[in-house]
Design a protein around this motif. Structure first.
Motif, PDB file in Angstrom:
ATOM      1  N   ARG A  48      -7.711  -7.053 -48.949  1.00 30.09           N
ATOM      2  CA  ARG A  48      -6.292  -7.297 -49.242  1.00 30.09           C
ATOM      3  C   ARG A  48      -5.461  -6.195 -48.596  1.00 30.09           C
ATOM      4  O   ARG A  48      -5.735  -5.016 -48.781  1.00 30.09           O
ATOM      5  N   VAL A  49      -4.453  -6.600 -47.842  1.00 29.32           N
ATOM      6  CA  VAL A  49      -3.512  -5.665 -47.219  1.00 29.32           C
ATOM      7  C   VAL A  49      -2.128  -5.970 -47.776  1.00 29.32           C
ATOM      8  O   VAL A  49      -1.689  -7.133 -47.784  1.00 29.32           O
ATOM      9  N   VAL A  50      -1.437  -4.943 -48.235  1.00 29.89           N
ATOM     10  CA  VAL A  50      -0.109  -5.105 -48.819  1.00 29.89           C
ATOM     11  C   VAL A  50       0.907  -4.343 -47.976  1.00 29.89           C
ATOM     12  O   VAL A  50       0.754  -3.135 -47.739  1.00 29.89           O
ATOM     13  N   PHE A  51       1.949  -5.056 -47.535  1.00 29.30           N
ATOM     14  CA  PHE A  51       3.057  -4.449 -46.800  1.00 29.30           C
ATOM     15  C   PHE A  51       4.216  -4.269 -47.777  1.00 29.30           C
ATOM     16  O   PHE A  51       4.795  -5.256 -48.267  1.00 29.30           O
ATOM     17  N   ASP A  52       4.555  -3.025 -48.072  1.00 31.36           N
ATOM     18  CA  ASP A  52       5.737  -2.746 -48.889  1.00 31.36           C
ATOM     19  C   ASP A  52       6.954  -2.798 -47.982  1.00 31.36           C
ATOM     20  O   ASP A  52       7.019  -2.072 -46.978  1.00 31.36           O
ATOM     21  N   MET A  53       7.923  -3.660 -48.312  1.00 30.38           N
ATOM     22  CA  MET A  53       9.030  -3.935 -47.416  1.00 30.38           C
ATOM     23  C   MET A  53      10.310  -3.206 -47.820  1.00 30.38           C
ATOM     24  O   MET A  53      10.661  -3.154 -49.007  1.00 30.38           O
ATOM     25  N   GLY A  54      10.988  -2.660 -46.831  1.00 31.32           N
ATOM     26  CA  GLY A  54      12.291  -2.059 -47.053  1.00 31.32           C
ATOM     27  C   GLY A  54      13.411  -3.035 -46.784  1.00 31.32           C
ATOM     28  O   GLY A  54      14.548  -2.827 -47.203  1.00 31.32           O
ATOM     29  N   GLU A  55      13.112  -4.132 -46.071  1.00 31.47           N
ATOM     30  CA  GLU A  55      14.092  -5.169 -45.763  1.00 31.47           C
ATOM     31  C   GLU A  55      13.410  -6.531 -45.895  1.00 31.47           C
ATOM     32  O   GLU A  55      12.188  -6.646 -45.772  1.00 31.47           O
ATOM     33  N   SER A  56      14.222  -7.556 -46.101  1.00 31.75           N
ATOM     34  CA  SER A  56      13.691  -8.909 -46.197  1.00 31.75           C
ATOM     35  C   SER A  56      13.371  -9.448 -44.806  1.00 31.75           C
ATOM     36  O   SER A  56      14.112  -9.208 -43.845  1.00 31.75           O
TER      37      SER A  56
ATOM     38  N   LEU B  34       5.750   3.224 -38.361  1.00 26.38           N
ATOM     39  CA  LEU B  34       6.619   2.252 -39.012  1.00 26.38           C
ATOM     40  C   LEU B  34       8.096   2.487 -38.727  1.00 26.38           C
ATOM     41  O   LEU B  34       8.949   1.793 -39.287  1.00 26.38           O
ATOM     42  N   ASP B  35       8.404   3.465 -37.861  1.00 26.72           N
ATOM     43  CA  ASP B  35       9.803   3.729 -37.508  1.00 26.72           C
ATOM     44  C   ASP B  35      10.434   2.474 -36.897  1.00 26.72           C
ATOM     45  O   ASP B  35       9.807   1.750 -36.118  1.00 26.72           O
ATOM     46  N   ASN B  36      11.684   2.212 -37.246  1.00 22.04           N
ATOM     47  CA  ASN B  36      12.443   1.088 -36.704  1.00 22.04           C
ATOM     48  C   ASN B  36      11.799  -0.251 -37.053  1.00 22.04           C
ATOM     49  O   ASN B  36      11.926  -1.223 -36.306  1.00 22.04           O
ATOM     50  N   THR B  37      11.074  -0.301 -38.164  1.00 20.39           N
ATOM     51  CA  THR B  37      10.519  -1.568 -38.639  1.00 20.39           C
ATOM     52  C   THR B  37      10.986  -1.783 -40.079  1.00 20.39           C
ATOM     53  O   THR B  37      11.393  -0.836 -40.761  1.00 20.39           O
ATOM     54  N   PRO B  38      10.923  -3.007 -40.578  1.00 18.04           N
ATOM     55  CA  PRO B  38      11.308  -3.260 -41.978  1.00 18.04           C
ATOM     56  C   PRO B  38      10.217  -2.883 -42.977  1.00 18.04           C
ATOM     57  O   PRO B  38      10.405  -3.041 -44.182  1.00 18.04           O
ATOM     58  N   ILE B  39       9.078  -2.373 -42.497  1.00 19.39           N
ATOM     59  CA  ILE B  39       7.953  -2.015 -43.365  1.00 19.39           C
ATOM     60  C   ILE B  39       8.119  -0.581 -43.861  1.00 19.39           C
ATOM     61  O   ILE B  39       8.312   0.340 -43.072  1.00 19.39           O
ATOM     62  N   SER B  40       8.013  -0.385 -45.176  1.00 18.00           N
ATOM     63  CA  SER B  40       8.089   0.963 -45.743  1.00 18.00           C
ATOM     64  C   SER B  40       6.726   1.642 -45.743  1.00 18.00           C
ATOM     65  O   SER B  40       6.600   2.821 -45.419  1.00 18.00           O
ATOM     66  N   SER B  41       5.698   0.892 -46.126  1.00 24.13           N
ATOM     67  CA  SER B  41       4.345   1.444 -46.164  1.00 24.13           C
ATOM     68  C   SER B  41       3.344   0.300 -46.162  1.00 24.13           C
ATOM     69  O   SER B  41       3.699  -0.857 -46.406  1.00 24.13           O
ATOM     70  N   VAL B  42       2.070   0.653 -45.897  1.00 23.34           N
ATOM     71  CA  VAL B  42       1.001  -0.338 -45.857  1.00 23.34           C
ATOM     72  C   VAL B  42      -0.153   0.186 -46.704  1.00 23.34           C
ATOM     73  O   VAL B  42      -0.544   1.353 -46.593  1.00 23.34           O
ATOM     74  N   ARG B  43      -0.723  -0.693 -47.563  1.00 18.29           N
ATOM     75  CA  ARG B  43      -1.852  -0.324 -48.398  1.00 18.29           C
ATOM     76  C   ARG B  43      -2.960  -1.355 -48.220  1.00 18.29           C
ATOM     77  O   ARG B  43      -2.710  -2.493 -47.830  1.00 18.29           O
ATOM     78  N   SER B  44      -4.183  -0.957 -48.506  1.00 20.94           N
ATOM     79  CA  SER B  44      -5.303  -1.899 -48.424  1.00 20.94           C
ATOM     80  C   SER B  44      -6.288  -1.633 -49.551  1.00 20.94           C
ATOM     81  O   SER B  44      -6.367  -0.523 -50.077  1.00 20.94           O
TER      82      SER B  44
END
Length: 434
Positions: A95-103, A76-86
């Motif tokens: 269900r997959v959830v993308f926790d976002m660090g940026e909009s 996830l380096d250099n991406t707006p995604i902080s973490s991913v859960r399922s």
């Protein structure tokens, strides 16, 4: 009766579970303006994508689908995604959830299975604000007000689409990006030239998106670099292609065009969202001069490539390549060799041969523009003030060079201090203004 119904229902549930779509891989690619996540599926599946706020999360629900294993680790380096859960939802859905660090602006679409890839679900997270400005127009002014000649270098395939696969799992997308970067460095060192890469890393750009980038950056030439495969591993040789408005000039040209034109199906493009912006463009009279210039610059490149590689054909071939359908920019597609041929595949993956190939393409491009510089460029002024420079390629003769640049052999020999008729490959000649 009750037990029979219960048994039937259990049987249906077991059958449904056995037929559930599975996610057997998840991959992530980072491009300059977006992040792409691809889910490889064992079959088609319906999905929904929506955004939740405070904190910002992007939620993907895939109906009737389950993971074959734990959710894979994604870089996830250099991406707006902080973490991913399922998690499993309602017993049957994923269900997959993308926790976002940026909009971001999320989009998603499904890709049906084809002969080169299975069913896939694609999630694109487009950057907002400053991040999306990472690919600026690069055309710059040269000294004294004249502009540089801009060359758009397009490394084929990338990201989700590896291109042709050669012996030892050699991938076309890696080979052509390496050659494109070598060509970029050579042109960047030239006075009066500004190169620009359509892709700088391992991500995919649509076939229509590539010339669109060249147009945005006001390119004078579009060069798409490839190393394709053929049905037979014996096929060999480098080639140069221009667009054809009437059909392919050979069976190989037709086959390669069909393969390249199918790249969007593999690379992951939502074709439903794309208008055919190039529809009818071949009827435009402006294509006539563009095609003529494409064929001419292609012949310069092909001649120089013949100095370091066996040529598949001695003339520039033509076929209906989508990536070449630009009405206002001369465009060529360079096949550096067949990666399906074991001998050529081994060469194409070595740094020394990649540099040789880049030098040959560079020499052809530069020779063409030195002879035919666009008005208002620094190269045009330098040519008017005292001539241009030409690098001798294999097969060149003094008489042929003189004829090409419309000067006499005697003048050519006199200016360059040549006695006799001997010239060497790589030797630089000054070509006087005709």
């Amino acid at each position: 009766m009750g037990r029979a119904w219960i048994g039937a229902i259990l049987g249906l549930l077991v059958a449904a579970a056995a037929q559930a779509v599975e996610v057997h891989d998840v991959r992530l690619w980072r491009a300059p303006d977006h992040t792409r996540v691809v889910f490889d599926l064992t079959g088609p599946a319906e999905h929904k994508l929506f955004v939740l706020e405070n904190p910002t999360r992007i939620v993907l629900d895939i109906d009737g689908t389950r993971l074959t294993d734990d959710f894979p680790e994604l870089k996830l380096d250099n991406t707006p995604i902080s973490s991913v859960r399922s998690a499993t939802r309602e017993g049957t859905d994923l269900r997959v959830v993308f926790d976002m660090g940026e909009s971001v602006d999320p989009r998603s679409f499904a890709l049906k299975a084809n002969e080169r890839a299975g069913d896939r679900l694609v999630v694109d997270l487009y950057d907002r604000g400053a991040r999306s400005a990472s690919a600026p127009e690069v055309k710059k002014s040269a000294s004294l007000g004249e502009r540089d000649i801009v060359i758009a270098i397009d490394a084929g395939h990338g990201g989700e689409d590896p291109g042709a696969i050669g012996p030892g799992r050699r991938r076309e997308k890696d080979v052509v990006l390496a050659i494109a970067k070598e060509l970029f460095a050579l042109l960047e060192a030239d006075t009066g030239f500004t190169p620009t890469l359509t892709r700088t890393g391992d991500y995919y750009i649509s076939l229509t998106g590539r010339p669109a980038i060249a147009r945005k950056r006001q390119a004078d030439l579009f060069v798409s670099i490839h190393a394709d495969a053929f049905k037979s591993p014996q096929a060999h040789g480098a080639s140069v292609y221009a667009l054809s408005t009437r059909g392919a000039t050979s069976t190989t040209a037709r086959y390669l065009a069909q393969r390249e034109n199918a790249a969007d199906l593999v690379g992951g493009v939502n074709l439903a969202e794309h208008d055919d912006i190039l529809a009818g463009v071949l009827a435009d009279l402006s294509m006539t001069s563009t095609l003529d210039a494409s064929l001419q610059v292609g012949s310069f490149v092909l001649r120089n490539m013949g100095g370091i590689a066996r040529l598949h054909k001695r003339n520039v071939e033509q076929a209906g390549f989508v990536v070449l359908k630009s009405p206002d920019i001369p465009s060529i597609l360079v096949e550096t060799g067949f990666i399906s041929n074991p001998t050529e595949a081994q060469k194409l993956t070595t740094r020394s041969y990649q540099q040789q190939m880049a030098r040959a393409i560079h020499a052809g491009i530069k020779s063409w523009f030195m002879a035919h510089p666009p008005a208002g460029t620094l190269v045009a002024r330098l040519k008017a003030e005292g001539g241009t420079e030409y690098v001798i390629a294999r097969g060149d003769t003094l008489s042929g060079i003189a004829q090409r640049f419309n000067v006499s052999v005697a003048t050519l020999k006199s200016i360059n201090g040549i006695d006799g008729s001997k010239i060497l490959v790589g030797q630089k000649l000054t070509i006087p203004t005709s």
